[in-house]
Design a protein around this motif. Structure first.
Motif, PDB file in Angstrom:
ATOM      1  N   ARG A 153      32.179  44.756  34.405  1.00 45.89           N
ATOM      2  CA  ARG A 153      33.193  45.108  35.389  1.00 45.89           C
ATOM      3  C   ARG A 153      32.484  45.743  36.595  1.00 45.89           C
ATOM      4  NH1 ARG A 153      35.415  42.111  32.768  1.00 45.89           N
ATOM      5  NH2 ARG A 153      37.446  42.218  31.722  1.00 45.89           N
ATOM      6  N   CYS A 154      31.717  44.922  37.284  1.00 47.68           N
ATOM      7  CA  CYS A 154      30.943  45.408  38.426  1.00 47.68           C
ATOM      8  C   CYS A 154      31.879  45.888  39.527  1.00 47.68           C
ATOM      9  CB  CYS A 154      30.040  44.305  38.967  1.00 47.68           C
ATOM     10  SG  CYS A 154      28.874  43.653  37.740  1.00 47.68           S
ATOM     11  N   ALA A 155      31.602  47.051  40.072  1.00 43.02           N
ATOM     12  CA  ALA A 155      32.475  47.638  41.087  1.00 43.02           C
ATOM     13  C   ALA A 155      32.572  46.759  42.330  1.00 43.02           C
ATOM     14  CB  ALA A 155      31.961  49.025  41.473  1.00 43.02           C
ATOM     15  N   TRP A 156      31.555  45.949  42.596  1.00 41.21           N
ATOM     16  CA  TRP A 156      31.491  45.121  43.791  1.00 41.21           C
ATOM     17  C   TRP A 156      31.898  43.667  43.542  1.00 41.21           C
ATOM     18  CZ3 TRP A 156      27.474  47.412  41.177  1.00 41.21           C
ATOM     19  CH2 TRP A 156      26.691  46.555  40.402  1.00 41.21           C
ATOM     20  N   CYS A 157      32.396  43.349  42.386  1.00 41.69           N
ATOM     21  CA  CYS A 157      32.665  41.960  42.009  1.00 41.69           C
ATOM     22  C   CYS A 157      33.456  41.233  43.105  1.00 41.69           C
ATOM     23  CB  CYS A 157      33.440  41.909  40.700  1.00 41.69           C
ATOM     24  SG  CYS A 157      33.810  40.224  40.146  1.00 41.69           S
ATOM     25  N   ALA A 158      32.934  40.086  43.539  1.00 47.25           N
ATOM     26  CA  ALA A 158      33.592  39.292  44.582  1.00 47.25           C
ATOM     27  C   ALA A 158      34.584  38.298  43.998  1.00 47.25           C
ATOM     28  CB  ALA A 158      32.541  38.549  45.411  1.00 47.25           C
ATOM     29  N   ASN A 159      34.594  38.156  42.677  1.00 45.21           N
ATOM     30  CA  ASN A 159      35.531  37.256  42.012  1.00 45.21           C
ATOM     31  C   ASN A 159      36.295  38.009  40.922  1.00 45.21           C
ATOM     32  OD1 ASN A 159      34.861  34.904  43.467  1.00 45.21           O
ATOM     33  ND2 ASN A 159      33.109  34.516  42.135  1.00 45.21           N
ATOM     34  N   PRO A 160      37.122  38.995  41.286  1.00 48.52           N
ATOM     35  CA  PRO A 160      37.831  39.768  40.251  1.00 48.52           C
ATOM     36  C   PRO A 160      38.768  38.901  39.421  1.00 48.52           C
ATOM     37  CG  PRO A 160      38.770  40.194  42.419  1.00 48.52           C
ATOM     38  CD  PRO A 160      37.500  39.435  42.641  1.00 48.52           C
ATOM     39  N   LEU A 212      48.635  35.586  37.261  1.00 50.83           N
ATOM     40  CA  LEU A 212      49.564  35.285  38.342  1.00 50.83           C
ATOM     41  C   LEU A 212      49.115  36.019  39.597  1.00 50.83           C
ATOM     42  CD1 LEU A 212      52.249  33.904  39.188  1.00 50.83           C
ATOM     43  CD2 LEU A 212      53.403  36.048  38.549  1.00 50.83           C
ATOM     44  N   ALA A 213      48.920  35.269  40.672  1.00 47.39           N
ATOM     45  CA  ALA A 213      48.473  35.847  41.937  1.00 47.39           C
ATOM     46  C   ALA A 213      49.613  35.853  42.940  1.00 47.39           C
ATOM     47  CB  ALA A 213      47.298  35.045  42.495  1.00 47.39           C
ATOM     48  N   PHE A 214      49.633  36.890  43.773  1.00 44.83           N
ATOM     49  CA  PHE A 214      50.670  37.021  44.798  1.00 44.83           C
ATOM     50  C   PHE A 214      50.031  37.326  46.143  1.00 44.83           C
ATOM     51  CE2 PHE A 214      53.530  39.945  47.181  1.00 44.83           C
ATOM     52  CZ  PHE A 214      54.482  38.992  47.551  1.00 44.83           C
ATOM     53  N   SER A 228      50.924  31.935  42.744  1.00 49.63           N
ATOM     54  CA  SER A 228      50.127  30.857  42.147  1.00 49.63           C
ATOM     55  C   SER A 228      49.516  31.339  40.847  1.00 49.63           C
ATOM     56  CB  SER A 228      49.013  30.402  43.097  1.00 49.63           C
ATOM     57  OG  SER A 228      48.106  31.465  43.359  1.00 49.63           O
ATOM     58  N   LEU A 229      49.209  30.407  39.968  1.00 51.25           N
ATOM     59  CA  LEU A 229      48.514  30.727  38.726  1.00 51.25           C
ATOM     60  C   LEU A 229      47.022  30.532  38.916  1.00 51.25           C
ATOM     61  CD1 LEU A 229      50.776  29.084  35.976  1.00 51.25           C
ATOM     62  CD2 LEU A 229      50.631  31.506  36.604  1.00 51.25           C
ATOM     63  N   ILE A 230      46.251  31.479  38.398  1.00 46.46           N
ATOM     64  CA  ILE A 230      44.792  31.387  38.430  1.00 46.46           C
ATOM     65  C   ILE A 230      44.314  31.116  37.017  1.00 46.46           C
ATOM     66  CG2 ILE A 230      42.635  32.562  38.952  1.00 46.46           C
ATOM     67  CD1 ILE A 230      44.135  34.312  40.893  1.00 46.46           C
ATOM     68  N   GLY A 231      43.709  29.964  36.813  1.00 41.36           N
ATOM     69  CA  GLY A 231      43.204  29.606  35.494  1.00 41.36           C
ATOM     70  C   GLY A 231      43.807  28.313  34.990  1.00 41.36           C
ATOM     71  N   GLU A 232      42.959  27.488  34.421  1.00 39.41           N
ATOM     72  CA  GLU A 232      43.399  26.199  33.880  1.00 39.41           C
ATOM     73  C   GLU A 232      42.573  25.875  32.641  1.00 39.41           C
ATOM     74  OE1 GLU A 232      43.325  21.426  35.118  1.00 39.41           O
ATOM     75  OE2 GLU A 232      42.494  22.945  36.465  1.00 39.41           O
ATOM     76  N   TRP A 233      43.260  25.543  31.553  1.00 39.00           N
ATOM     77  CA  TRP A 233      42.575  25.112  30.338  1.00 39.00           C
ATOM     78  C   TRP A 233      42.184  23.640  30.491  1.00 39.00           C
ATOM     79  CZ3 TRP A 233      40.867  28.541  27.023  1.00 39.00           C
ATOM     80  CH2 TRP A 233      41.534  29.765  26.883  1.00 39.00           C
ATOM     81  N   ILE A 234      40.935  23.336  30.186  1.00 40.36           N
ATOM     82  CA  ILE A 234      40.422  21.988  30.391  1.00 40.36           C
ATOM     83  C   ILE A 234      39.379  21.695  29.314  1.00 40.36           C
ATOM     84  CG2 ILE A 234      38.665  22.825  32.000  1.00 40.36           C
ATOM     85  CD1 ILE A 234      38.953  20.238  33.564  1.00 40.36           C
ATOM     86  N   SER A 238      37.421  41.041  48.849  1.00 39.35           N
ATOM     87  CA  SER A 238      38.230  42.263  48.775  1.00 39.35           C
ATOM     88  C   SER A 238      39.731  41.972  48.694  1.00 39.35           C
ATOM     89  CB  SER A 238      37.933  43.162  49.982  1.00 39.35           C
ATOM     90  OG  SER A 238      38.186  42.466  51.202  1.00 39.35           O
ATOM     91  N   ASN A 239      40.202  40.940  49.396  1.00 38.47           N
ATOM     92  CA  ASN A 239      41.637  40.625  49.374  1.00 38.47           C
ATOM     93  C   ASN A 239      42.114  40.113  48.016  1.00 38.47           C
ATOM     94  OD1 ASN A 239      41.995  41.374  52.040  1.00 38.47           O
ATOM     95  ND2 ASN A 239      41.611  39.315  52.828  1.00 38.47           N
ATOM     96  N   LYS A 240      41.187  39.633  47.199  1.00 37.96           N
ATOM     97  CA  LYS A 240      41.567  39.100  45.895  1.00 37.96           C
ATOM     98  C   LYS A 240      42.094  40.192  44.968  1.00 37.96           C
ATOM     99  CE  LYS A 240      38.156  35.334  45.971  1.00 37.96           C
ATOM    100  NZ  LYS A 240      37.024  34.737  45.232  1.00 37.96           N
ATOM    101  N   TYR A 241      41.614  41.420  45.165  1.00 37.99           N
ATOM    102  CA  TYR A 241      42.065  42.522  44.303  1.00 37.99           C
ATOM    103  C   TYR A 241      43.561  42.779  44.489  1.00 37.99           C
ATOM    104  CZ  TYR A 241      37.239  43.623  43.065  1.00 37.99           C
ATOM    105  OH  TYR A 241      35.963  43.557  42.574  1.00 37.99           O
ATOM    106  N   GLN A 242      43.987  42.803  45.737  1.00 35.27           N
ATOM    107  CA  GLN A 242      45.408  42.984  46.003  1.00 35.27           C
ATOM    108  C   GLN A 242      46.212  41.825  45.419  1.00 35.27           C
ATOM    109  OE1 GLN A 242      46.546  42.535  50.119  1.00 35.27           O
ATOM    110  NE2 GLN A 242      48.387  43.789  49.881  1.00 35.27           N
ATOM    111  N   MET A 243      45.650  40.633  45.472  1.00 38.30           N
ATOM    112  CA  MET A 243      46.332  39.430  45.024  1.00 38.30           C
ATOM    113  C   MET A 243      46.694  39.502  43.538  1.00 38.30           C
ATOM    114  SD  MET A 243      44.839  35.573  45.557  1.00 38.30           S
ATOM    115  CE  MET A 243      43.502  35.758  44.350  1.00 38.30           C
TER     116      MET A 243
END
Length: 298
Positions: A36-43, A52-54, A101-107, A257-262
């Motif tokens: 759980r890196c504090a700087w993660c660019a892909n949370p 679920l993203a908003f 939108s949904l994030i994640g897909e089983w494949i 950074s905007n992904k965290y809010q999402m």
């Protein structure tokens, strides 16, 4: 949702990338990571589940999502009780503004391979496929089968890894190039900023080196976190220990950074400044003085 048989959970495929291994690459992003890196660019990659993203800036507030939700998880536009959400996607289907939108897909590995090979014409001569994340080996069974399929078609493969995985999975995988992150050498500081010890990481790095695997060390440069003289010297010592010619330095950025809010997660480094060119020049000089060749950006 539990892992369907043989399937892996992915969240993106990016094409024509040039900083994720040799040549032009197609990059597959996996979900799930032990760090759980504090700087993660892909949370959105951290959790091993569909999310679920908003996007509030695109919401038109018509309330269609509230009416569509069968579990009363969407209380109002943008107000989501995530403990009630079953990630069925019904709210996203009626969100014409695409704020949800949904994030994640089983494949399964076969379909993943087919999708990746659509770009064969772009990487057949000097590039290949890179598996990223998250941590790819968090879903080791799926990733190893996918790598087997790619290798059977003579595709060059790379894996971007934090190194925190089962050693046998890393050694068994048909990987041509390991893009291996080294973040912080001191174990206490590593735990502080990533939530995990780096002992397994360093042991796995040594195991890959002893096995003669190709390793490209990458160093996310984080002002006031891992740029101390002690850590830069210890990182340089590690590079020299394995006889590597260069260290790929990845400067801190705010692109994720905007992904965290999402996904309604807290971002601890939102006020941290992006490194200046002068700062980067000084860090590069310090690394050179420690006997290694830094490459900015990889």
């Amino acid at each position: 949702m539990k892992n369907p048989d043989k399937k892996g959970l992915i969240f993106d495929i990016q094409r024509q990338c040039i900083h994720d291994g040799d040549g032009v690459r197609t990059v597959l992003f996996m979900k799930g990571c032990p760090l759980r890196c504090a700087w993660c660019a892909n949370p959105e990659s951290q959790e091993m589940k569909v999310e679920l993203a908003f996007l509030p800036q695109t919401c038109i507030g018509d309330g269609a999502c509230v009416l569509a939700c069968r579990k009363d998880a969407v209380k109002a536009p943008g107000v989501i009780a995530r403990n009630l959400c079953i990630y069925c996607g019904e709210c996203t289907k009626v969100c014409y503004a695409e704020a949800l939108s949904l994030i994640g897909e089983w494949i399964d590995p076969e379909e993943a391979c087919d999708r990746l090979l659509r770009d064969f014409v772009f990487f057949q001569r000097s590039g290949g496929v890179t598996i990223s994340g998250g941590e790819p080996f968090f879903q080791a069974k799926f990733v190893k089968e996918l790598l087997d399929r790619l290798h059977s078609k003579a595709i060059h493969t790379a894996v971007e890894t934090c190194g925190y995985a089962k050693r046998e999975d890393m050694l068994e995988a048909k990987v041509d190039q390991f893009l291996f992150d080294i973040k912080i050498i001191d174990e206490t500081e590593h735990i502080r900023w990533t939530g995990c010890s780096n002992k397994i990481i360093l042991d796995n790095l040594d195991a890959l080196y002893q096995a003669g695997r190709r390793i490209t060390l990458r160093f996310p440069l984080l002002p006031e976190i891992n740029d101390s003289e002690e850590n830069l010297k210890a990182t340089a010592d590690l590079v020299r220990r394995y006889g590597l010619k260069e260290l790929h330095v990845l400067p801190f950025h705010q692109l994720g950074s905007n992904k965290y809010q999402m996904i309604q997660k807290e971002y601890l480094l939102k006020k941290k400044a992006i490194p200046t060119n002068e700062y980067l020049r000084k860090v590069v000089q310090r690394l050179v003085e420690n006997g290694i060749h830094p490459v900015i950006g990889g």
